[in-house]
Design an enzyme around this catalytic site. Sequence first.
Site, PDB file in Angstrom:
ATOM      1  N   ASP A  30       0.846  -1.193   0.000  1.00 13.19           N
ATOM      2  CA  ASP A  30       0.000   0.000   0.000  1.00 13.19           C
ATOM      3  C   ASP A  30       0.877   1.237   0.000  1.00 13.19           C
ATOM      4  O   ASP A  30       1.947   1.257   0.606  1.00 13.19           O
ATOM      5  CB  ASP A  30      -0.937   0.002   1.218  1.00 13.19           C
ATOM      6  CG  ASP A  30      -2.177   0.853   0.987  1.00 13.19           C
ATOM      7  OD1 ASP A  30      -3.288   0.288   0.943  1.00 13.19           O
ATOM      8  OD2 ASP A  30      -2.033   2.091   0.838  1.00 13.19           O
ATOM      9  N   LYS A 207     -20.192  -8.055 -11.769  1.00 13.95           N
ATOM     10  CA  LYS A 207     -20.031  -7.384 -10.471  1.00 13.95           C
ATOM     11  C   LYS A 207     -21.004  -6.214 -10.330  1.00 13.95           C
ATOM     12  O   LYS A 207     -21.700  -6.070  -9.324  1.00 13.95           O
ATOM     13  CB  LYS A 207     -18.575  -6.910 -10.320  1.00 13.95           C
ATOM     14  CG  LYS A 207     -18.307  -6.077  -9.096  1.00 13.95           C
ATOM     15  CD  LYS A 207     -18.544  -6.833  -7.802  1.00 13.95           C
ATOM     16  CE  LYS A 207     -18.628  -5.888  -6.621  1.00 13.95           C
ATOM     17  NZ  LYS A 207     -18.974  -6.543  -5.378  1.00 13.95           N
ATOM     18  N   ALA A 255     -36.672  -3.189   4.801  1.00  7.88           N
ATOM     19  CA  ALA A 255     -36.881  -1.746   4.620  1.00  7.88           C
ATOM     20  C   ALA A 255     -36.052  -1.001   5.651  1.00  7.88           C
ATOM     21  O   ALA A 255     -35.796  -1.498   6.743  1.00  7.88           O
ATOM     22  CB  ALA A 255     -38.361  -1.430   4.785  1.00  7.88           C
ATOM     23  N   CYS A 263     -20.052   0.888  -1.653  1.00  8.73           N
ATOM     24  CA  CYS A 263     -20.245   0.220  -2.943  1.00  8.73           C
ATOM     25  C   CYS A 263     -21.570   0.470  -3.644  1.00  8.73           C
ATOM     26  O   CYS A 263     -21.568   0.942  -4.785  1.00  8.73           O
ATOM     27  CB  CYS A 263     -19.975  -1.263  -2.770  1.00  8.73           C
ATOM     28  SG  CYS A 263     -18.232  -1.496  -2.364  1.00  8.73           S
ATOM     29  N   LYS A 324     -23.782   0.325   8.173  1.00  4.02           N
ATOM     30  CA  LYS A 324     -24.346  -0.950   8.610  1.00  4.02           C
ATOM     31  C   LYS A 324     -23.581  -1.361   9.866  1.00  4.02           C
ATOM     32  O   LYS A 324     -22.531  -0.762  10.156  1.00  4.02           O
ATOM     33  CB  LYS A 324     -24.223  -2.016   7.507  1.00  4.02           C
ATOM     34  CG  LYS A 324     -22.777  -2.337   7.147  1.00  4.02           C
ATOM     35  CD  LYS A 324     -22.676  -3.329   6.016  1.00  4.02           C
ATOM     36  CE  LYS A 324     -22.916  -4.743   6.502  1.00  4.02           C
ATOM     37  NZ  LYS A 324     -22.599  -5.750   5.473  1.00  4.02           N
TER      38      LYS A 324
HETATM   39  P1  NAD Z   1     -10.062   1.184   0.339  1.00  3.33           P
HETATM   40  O1  NAD Z   1     -10.172   2.632   0.041  1.00  3.33           O
HETATM   41  O2  NAD Z   1     -10.422   0.668   1.691  1.00  3.33           O
HETATM   42  O3  NAD Z   1      -8.553   0.702   0.041  1.00  3.33           O
HETATM   43  C1  NAD Z   1      -7.839   0.994  -1.100  1.00  3.33           C
HETATM   44  C2  NAD Z   1      -6.350   1.055  -0.721  1.00  3.33           C
HETATM   45  O4  NAD Z   1      -5.553   1.128  -1.909  1.00  3.33           O
HETATM   46  C3  NAD Z   1      -5.956   2.273   0.116  1.00  3.33           C
HETATM   47  O5  NAD Z   1      -5.355   1.841   1.323  1.00  3.33           O
HETATM   48  C4  NAD Z   1      -4.948   3.043  -0.781  1.00  3.33           C
HETATM   49  O6  NAD Z   1      -3.920   3.664  -0.052  1.00  3.33           O
HETATM   50  C5  NAD Z   1      -4.403   1.930  -1.645  1.00  3.33           C
HETATM   51  N1  NAD Z   1      -3.809   2.350  -2.930  1.00  3.33           N
HETATM   52  C6  NAD Z   1      -4.318   3.194  -3.861  1.00  3.33           C
HETATM   53  N2  NAD Z   1      -3.483   3.275  -4.923  1.00  3.33           N
HETATM   54  C7  NAD Z   1      -2.423   2.467  -4.660  1.00  3.33           C
HETATM   55  C8  NAD Z   1      -1.244   2.100  -5.398  1.00  3.33           C
HETATM   56  N3  NAD Z   1      -0.997   2.575  -6.616  1.00  3.33           N
HETATM   57  N4  NAD Z   1      -0.378   1.248  -4.820  1.00  3.33           N
HETATM   58  C9  NAD Z   1      -0.624   0.755  -3.586  1.00  3.33           C
HETATM   59  N5  NAD Z   1      -1.735   1.040  -2.860  1.00  3.33           N
HETATM   60  C10 NAD Z   1      -2.623   1.884  -3.392  1.00  3.33           C
HETATM   61  O7  NAD Z   1     -10.928   0.452  -0.786  1.00  3.33           O
HETATM   62  P2  NAD Z   1     -11.805  -0.902  -0.646  1.00  3.33           P
HETATM   63  O8  NAD Z   1     -13.051  -0.639   0.109  1.00  3.33           O
HETATM   64  O9  NAD Z   1     -10.900  -2.006  -0.227  1.00  3.33           O
HETATM   65  O10 NAD Z   1     -12.227  -1.111  -2.169  1.00  3.33           O
HETATM   66  C11 NAD Z   1     -11.290  -1.497  -3.160  1.00  3.33           C
HETATM   67  C12 NAD Z   1     -12.051  -1.950  -4.389  1.00  3.33           C
HETATM   68  O11 NAD Z   1     -12.807  -3.132  -4.094  1.00  3.33           O
HETATM   69  C13 NAD Z   1     -13.076  -0.947  -4.919  1.00  3.33           C
HETATM   70  O12 NAD Z   1     -13.102  -1.036  -6.315  1.00  3.33           O
HETATM   71  C14 NAD Z   1     -14.377  -1.435  -4.349  1.00  3.33           C
HETATM   72  O13 NAD Z   1     -15.495  -1.064  -5.129  1.00  3.33           O
HETATM   73  C15 NAD Z   1     -14.187  -2.933  -4.389  1.00  3.33           C
HETATM   74  N6  NAD Z   1     -14.979  -3.681  -3.414  1.00  3.33           N
HETATM   75  C16 NAD Z   1     -15.088  -3.221  -2.129  1.00  3.33           C
HETATM   76  C17 NAD Z   1     -15.813  -3.966  -1.183  1.00  3.33           C
HETATM   77  C18 NAD Z   1     -15.984  -3.479   0.242  1.00  3.33           C
HETATM   78  O14 NAD Z   1     -16.735  -4.089   0.962  1.00  3.33           O
HETATM   79  N7  NAD Z   1     -15.312  -2.415   0.676  1.00  3.33           N
HETATM   80  C19 NAD Z   1     -16.369  -5.197  -1.560  1.00  3.33           C
HETATM   81  C20 NAD Z   1     -16.209  -5.645  -2.875  1.00  3.33           C
HETATM   82  C21 NAD Z   1     -15.505  -4.877  -3.789  1.00  3.33           C
HETATM   83  C1  UGA Z   2     -22.296  -4.905  -0.687  1.00  4.45           C
HETATM   84  C2  UGA Z   2     -22.661  -6.273  -1.270  1.00  4.45           C
HETATM   85  O1  UGA Z   2     -23.594  -6.922  -0.400  1.00  4.45           O
HETATM   86  C3  UGA Z   2     -21.423  -7.154  -1.447  1.00  4.45           C
HETATM   87  O2  UGA Z   2     -21.780  -8.376  -2.072  1.00  4.45           O
HETATM   88  C4  UGA Z   2     -20.428  -6.401  -2.331  1.00  4.45           C
HETATM   89  O3  UGA Z   2     -19.223  -7.145  -2.460  1.00  4.45           O
HETATM   90  C5  UGA Z   2     -20.118  -5.069  -1.721  1.00  4.45           C
HETATM   91  O4  UGA Z   2     -21.333  -4.293  -1.541  1.00  4.45           O
HETATM   92  C6  UGA Z   2     -19.201  -4.285  -2.591  1.00  4.45           C
HETATM   93  O5  UGA Z   2     -19.247  -4.377  -3.797  1.00  4.45           O
HETATM   94  O6  UGA Z   2     -18.410  -3.563  -2.003  1.00  4.45           O
HETATM   95  P1  UGA Z   2     -21.709  -3.960   1.748  1.00  4.45           P
HETATM   96  O7  UGA Z   2     -21.877  -2.622   1.111  1.00  4.45           O
HETATM   97  O8  UGA Z   2     -20.509  -4.227   2.564  1.00  4.45           O
HETATM   98  O9  UGA Z   2     -21.745  -5.103   0.613  1.00  4.45           O
HETATM   99  O10 UGA Z   2     -22.956  -4.226   2.708  1.00  4.45           O
HETATM  100  P2  UGA Z   2     -24.463  -4.759   2.515  1.00  4.45           P
HETATM  101  O11 UGA Z   2     -24.729  -5.739   3.574  1.00  4.45           O
HETATM  102  O12 UGA Z   2     -24.747  -5.167   1.135  1.00  4.45           O
HETATM  103  O13 UGA Z   2     -25.305  -3.435   2.855  1.00  4.45           O
HETATM  104  C7  UGA Z   2     -25.278  -2.302   2.016  1.00  4.45           C
HETATM  105  C8  UGA Z   2     -26.334  -1.316   2.472  1.00  4.45           C
HETATM  106  O14 UGA Z   2     -27.653  -1.791   2.207  1.00  4.45           O
HETATM  107  C9  UGA Z   2     -26.308  -1.005   3.972  1.00  4.45           C
HETATM  108  O15 UGA Z   2     -26.509   0.376   4.169  1.00  4.45           O
HETATM  109  C10 UGA Z   2     -27.464  -1.812   4.516  1.00  4.45           C
HETATM  110  O16 UGA Z   2     -28.005  -1.282   5.706  1.00  4.45           O
HETATM  111  C11 UGA Z   2     -28.457  -1.720   3.368  1.00  4.45           C
HETATM  112  N1  UGA Z   2     -29.438  -2.820   3.345  1.00  4.45           N
HETATM  113  C12 UGA Z   2     -29.028  -4.092   3.099  1.00  4.45           C
HETATM  114  C13 UGA Z   2     -30.790  -2.540   3.521  1.00  4.45           C
HETATM  115  O17 UGA Z   2     -31.181  -1.366   3.741  1.00  4.45           O
HETATM  116  N2  UGA Z   2     -31.692  -3.573   3.457  1.00  4.45           N
HETATM  117  C14 UGA Z   2     -31.312  -4.857   3.215  1.00  4.45           C
HETATM  118  O18 UGA Z   2     -32.195  -5.723   3.154  1.00  4.45           O
HETATM  119  C15 UGA Z   2     -29.936  -5.119   3.036  1.00  4.45           C
END
Ligand code: NAD
Ligand code: UGA
Length: 434
Positions: A30, A207, A255, A263, A324
């Site tokens: 990172d 996705k 609800a 996301c 959440k």
């Molecule tokens: P985040 O902001 O928590 O983390 C991203 C990290 O990448 C940061 O720590 C940043 O410093 C680092 N970074 C950026 N550019 C860099 C580089 N060039 N080299 C090294 N490090 C670098 O992001 P996140 O929530 O983990 O999300 C990452 C991706 O995954 C997004 O596209 C998101 O949509 C996807 N995603 C997130 C979730 C989730 O629940 N948060 C779930 C599924 C998919």
């Molecule tokens: C969501 C998806 O569920 C993951 O599959 C996906 O990987 C992720 O986004 C992503 O792409 O980052 P997340 O955002 O961590 O995950 O949490 P969820 O449990 O999906 O909740 C998202 C939001 O919807 C929250 O604000 C939650 O309170 C709300 N929610 C969820 C509702 O209002 N009603 C529901 O029935 C479910």
Amino acid sequence: MNVVMIGAGYVGLVSGACFAEFGAHVTCVDKDAARIAALKAGEIPIYEPGLDNLVERNMRAGRLAFTTELAEPVAQADLVFIAVGTPTRRGDGYADLKYVYAAAGEVATHLQGYTVIVDKSTVPVGTAREVLRIARKANPQADFDVASNPEFLREGSAIADFMRPDRVVLGVESERAEALLRELYRPLNLIEAPILVTGLESAEITKYAANAFLATKISFINEISQLCEQTGADVHEVARGMGLDGRIGRKFLHAGPGYGGSCFPKDTVALIRMAQEHGVSSRIVESVVEVNASQKARMVSKIREALGGSVADKTIAVLGLTFKPETDDMREAPSLAILPALLDRGAVIRAHDPEGMEEAKKELPAAVIYAAGIDEAVQNADAVVLLTEWNQYRGLDLPRLRAQMRGNVFVDLRNVYERELMATHGFAYTCVGR
Ligand code: NAD
Ligand code: UGA
């Protein structure tokens, strides 16, 4: 197998630790030096249940390491995952790919031997091909393929989601890349997790389509909740009646105050932009986004009505700030829309959250008062608003709560409590769709 995760955020850190648990040698890279220093010292920069133990165990076993320097680990890697952020681009709503493309260029210059560069970040269709082009340009001699392996974990249950996924999607164009990815995920064969192999474009769209569909279920039930409120129906009963139909399914029909998080909000908007870019409509997703915004606004009116039409000079205890439970993530949390609107209308807000207050302080107006515990939050409050359904708010000591408050208004935006029970304890109870 040597694996590098570029980005040690929610996805990079959880996936990296889980791949290490599967037996791979993982280095998380990172750019954020403070984050890496903390991780090296055994501190976990995010709140995710179980992650501390998983990281510690795999660090001790020598399978998980952290660094800011990608040259050496990338040179030794079989697979390099790009797991950096893809936030909404300021001004136009497109997914901002600058971190992904920067990472692709940096990785490419250090490749040695056959390597697969894998997009794990959520990225618009066409990104893998652009990553391929950037990497090829940066290092024309390198022997590599690009693959797409979107991540479906949820915050708060990220480890279980990663270890027991409904499916793994592998977008690949070469047998070598597919073989390496299958090898990495092989421990999941034991639990018969479906591994779906697709083209790059299908993996990328899958996705966004999955997230948009889940967001659609939520906006759908939130819209129905309004109809329930106007007609005396109970949205719980309706959701159950719908969800028991196997074609619909029971999940994601709760609800509430509208979806938030890092996301759904950004991915629905990015999908709309992606569709526009390709000259096709996305009217359903556009409505989903609109309904979500109006649901948050509706919650403000609900609180105002519960307090007799005005929140001016009323003290409101807010329980829960994160989007959440079981996360400290404040990104797009409904509290960020609802609390400023209440403050603007003259309310005094005393808020509590078990894990999110440090993050909340960075995002919410300075006028919000933070309470160390539930007791402090509700003392002399005119109303309690339950905004995030953390476990500790699910079993509130109701007689004690009622005695501590000045008023008796309880606004339950997560439908945790039953109206009859609340009435027994003397509360004027408001919830969503019931
Ligand atoms: P985040 O902001 O928590 O983390 C991203 C990290 O990448 C940061 O720590 C940043 O410093 C680092 N970074 C950026 N550019 C860099 C580089 N060039 N080299 C090294 N490090 C670098 O992001 P996140 O929530 O983990 O999300 C990452 C991706 O995954 C997004 O596209 C998101 O949509 C996807 N995603 C997130 C979730 C989730 O629940 N948060 C779930 C599924 C998919
Ligand atoms: C969501 C998806 O569920 C993951 O599959 C996906 O990987 C992720 O986004 C992503 O792409 O980052 P997340 O955002 O961590 O995950 O949490 P969820 O449990 O999906 O909740 C998202 C939001 O919807 C929250 O604000 C939650 O309170 C709300 N929610 C969820 C509702 O209002 N009603 C529901 O029935 C479910």
